[in-house]
Write an enzyme that holds these catalytic residues in place. Structure first.
Site, PDB file in Angstrom:
ATOM      1  CB  SER A  74      10.170   6.912   9.354  1.00  0.00           C
ATOM      2  OG  SER A  74       9.837   6.595  10.672  1.00  0.00           O
ATOM      3  CD  GLU A 130      -3.036  -1.008   2.195  1.00  0.00           C
ATOM      4  OE1 GLU A 130      -4.211  -1.227   1.882  1.00  0.00           O
ATOM      5  OE2 GLU A 130      -2.693  -0.763   3.351  1.00  0.00           O
ATOM      6  CB  CYS A 170       2.508  -1.550  13.112  1.00  0.00           C
ATOM      7  SG  CYS A 170       2.746  -1.516  11.333  1.00  0.00           S
ATOM      8  CB  CYS A 190       7.260  -4.848   8.575  1.00  0.00           C
ATOM      9  SG  CYS A 190       8.594  -4.122   9.558  1.00  0.00           S
ATOM     10  CB  CYS A 209       5.666  -2.037  15.788  1.00  0.00           C
ATOM     11  SG  CYS A 209       7.351  -1.622  15.296  1.00  0.00           S
ATOM     12  CB  CYS A 223       3.042   7.615   3.273  1.00  0.00           C
ATOM     13  SG  CYS A 223       3.626   6.518   4.558  1.00  0.00           S
ATOM     14  N   GLY A 244       7.050  -1.669   6.015  1.00  0.00           N
ATOM     15  CA  GLY A 244       8.440  -2.126   6.028  1.00  0.00           C
ATOM     16  C   GLY A 244       9.392  -1.190   6.752  1.00  0.00           C
ATOM     17  CD  GLU A 245      13.638   0.172   9.799  1.00  0.00           C
ATOM     18  OE1 GLU A 245      12.804   0.528  10.642  1.00  0.00           O
ATOM     19  OE2 GLU A 245      14.499   0.951   9.319  1.00  0.00           O
ATOM     20  CB  SER A 291       9.034   4.768  14.509  1.00  0.00           C
ATOM     21  OG  SER A 291       8.687   5.204  13.231  1.00  0.00           O
ATOM     22  CG  LEU A 292      11.392   7.166  21.043  1.00  0.00           C
ATOM     23  CD1 LEU A 292      12.726   6.445  20.919  1.00  0.00           C
ATOM     24  CD2 LEU A 292      11.595   8.523  21.722  1.00  0.00           C
ATOM     25  CG  HIS A 293       6.132   4.794  18.372  1.00  0.00           C
ATOM     26  ND1 HIS A 293       5.687   6.006  17.887  1.00  0.00           N
ATOM     27  CD2 HIS A 293       6.480   4.060  17.272  1.00  0.00           C
ATOM     28  CE1 HIS A 293       5.749   5.994  16.563  1.00  0.00           C
ATOM     29  NE2 HIS A 293       6.230   4.832  16.164  1.00  0.00           N
ATOM     30  CB  CYS A 335       0.512   6.584  11.671  1.00  0.00           C
ATOM     31  SG  CYS A 335       1.419   7.903  10.925  1.00  0.00           S
ATOM     32  CG  ASN A 349      -6.039   6.990  13.352  1.00  0.00           C
ATOM     33  OD1 ASN A 349      -6.991   7.736  13.518  1.00  0.00           O
ATOM     34  ND2 ASN A 349      -4.878   7.394  12.879  1.00  0.00           N
TER      35      ASN A 349
HETATM   36 FE1  SF4 Z   1       7.405  -2.473  10.585  1.00  0.00          FE
HETATM   37 FE2  SF4 Z   1       7.098   0.173  10.754  1.00  0.00          FE
HETATM   38 FE3  SF4 Z   1       5.054  -1.447  11.259  1.00  0.00          FE
HETATM   39 FE4  SF4 Z   1       7.061  -1.391  12.988  1.00  0.00          FE
HETATM   40  S1  SF4 Z   1       5.670   0.331  12.494  1.00  0.00           S
HETATM   41  S2  SF4 Z   1       6.049  -3.243  12.202  1.00  0.00           S
HETATM   42  S3  SF4 Z   1       8.778  -1.043  11.583  1.00  0.00           S
HETATM   43  S4  SF4 Z   1       6.079  -1.201   9.302  1.00  0.00           S
END
Ligand code: SF4
Length: 352
Positions: free
Chosen positions: A195, A91, A118, A111, A115, A104, A163-164, A217-219, A336, A293
């Site tokens: 990111s 996407e 996500c 991935c 996380c 984006c 993805g990372e 992406s700290l969170h 996000c 969200n």
């Molecule tokens: Fe992967 Fe980014 Fe989702 Fe974490 S937030 S699982 S790094 S896509």
């Protein structure tokens, strides 16, 4: 399989044309058709000789990701489900801003980092995207805007989709280098942000290229919480990440952007805000706050607006720049953490 011309760097295109018996300078013409004009029909490369067009058509093609489904949010955000040549799907999200669009981009199918907030992480890792598949997202989105005669152009790129990016570094780098080519898409590095969820490998190398800005992406501001919501912190502890970021090469007046997704009752307390201030006290930082969200199957809720405000206020009082990012495209699951190529098979089946 034919060579997909959008997968080639400028130098690789030169070599490819030399292999067809052509002079390397022809690459400039072909490159412009591919990237400036967004032309997928080799036969239409009108300033290229007929014989070269015939040779190219025999050995190569121009293949973009195919739009399997598009959804447009009430706020104008457009999300594309793109089918790749091997039927995998990704996407990509086109976001309207005041005077331009931001795209984006995804860098992997799925991935590996998992996380917990996500939707992409739930898919697991499928494969890396090629440079052409990364850049193809831009070609598709730009064409979509051209077709609609949009008065606003695509100007900013954020590598924050599926993805990372730093785990697909070679292909990412090839895509970034092509992006900057003056005869090609010609994006300024000031308009590009990558990111990372906290991968140290390739971090300094990316910084040294100067090809884009860095967001993290700290969170979570503590090791304990970060490990709980982002498994990557078990292999890259927060202390190691901060040490690497301290050495990250920044341009004068440049700051690192820290993304902080506020999750109801998890990381949105004033105490967490104070922890965040402490953590970032030794880096040149700014913070983007994003209210989560809700996503089906993800065990978190949206934070209370009052707590979001209070969190932001703590950061501000301590002199930390903190912007509350308005989440866009939530009604089409384009915000996000909501990206997931689910339904790809169904959407694929509907596409002729
Ligand atoms: Fe992967 Fe980014 Fe989702 Fe974490 S937030 S699982 S790094 S896509």
């Amino acid at each position: 399989m034919k060579t997909n011309l959008v997968d080639l760097s400028f130098h690789e295109l030169e070599t490819f044309l030399v292999g067809l018996g052509e002079a390397p300078y022809r690459a400039r013409q072909v490159w412009q058709w591919l990237w400036q004009k967004g032309c997928r029909d080799i036969a239409a490369f009108s300033d290229v000789s007929k014989s070269l067009r015939a040779a190219l058509a025999e050995k190569a093609e121009v293949r973009w990701p195919e739009v399997a489904r598009e959804q447009v949010s009430t706020d104008g955000t457009a999300k594309f489900l793109l089918r790749l040549a091997d039927a995998e799907a990704i996407e990509t999200v086109l976001i309207p801003e005041k005077d331009h669009y931001t795209l984006c981009l995804s860098t992997q199918v799925g991935c590996a980092l998992g996380c917990t907030f996500c939707a992409t992480g739930k898919m697991g890792f499928r494969r890396n995207l090629t440079p052409g598949e990364i850049l193809g997202q831009i070609l598709v989105a730009r064409q979509w805007l051209w077709d609609r005669e949009s008065p606003l152009a695509l100007r900013n790129l954020v590598f924050m989709g599926m993805g990372e990016p730093l785990l697909n570094y070679d292909n990412l780098l090839a895509a970034l280098e092509a992006l900057h080519h003056p005869q090609g898409l010609d994006f300024s590095s000031r308009r590009i942000t990558l990111s990372t969820a906290g991968i140290i490998k390739n971090l300094a190398t990316f910084g040294a290229t100067g090809l884009g800005s860095l967001a993290i992406s700290l969170h979570a501001p503590t090791q304990e919480l970060r490990e709980r919501i982002m498994p990557v912190a078990k292999t890259v502890p927060l202390d190691d990440l901060m040490a690497a970021l301290n050495k990250y090469p920044l341009k004068p007046r440049e700051r690192l952007t820290f993304e902080y997704l506020l999750l109801d009752g998890i990381n949105d307390s004033p105490e967490m805000a104070r922890e965040l201030v402490r953590l970032l006290s030794h880096v040149k930082a700014k913070v983007n706050l994003i209210a989560f969200n809700p996503v089906p199957g993800i065990p978190y809720g949206a934070p209370d607006p009052g707590r979001v405000e209070a969190f932001q206020e703590v950061l501000r009082q301590k002199g930390l720049t903190a912007t509350l990012r308005k989440s866009k495209g939530a009604d089409i699951a384009a915000a996000c953490g909501q990206l997931r190529a689910e339904g790809a098979a169904a959407a694929t089946a509907q596409t002729p």
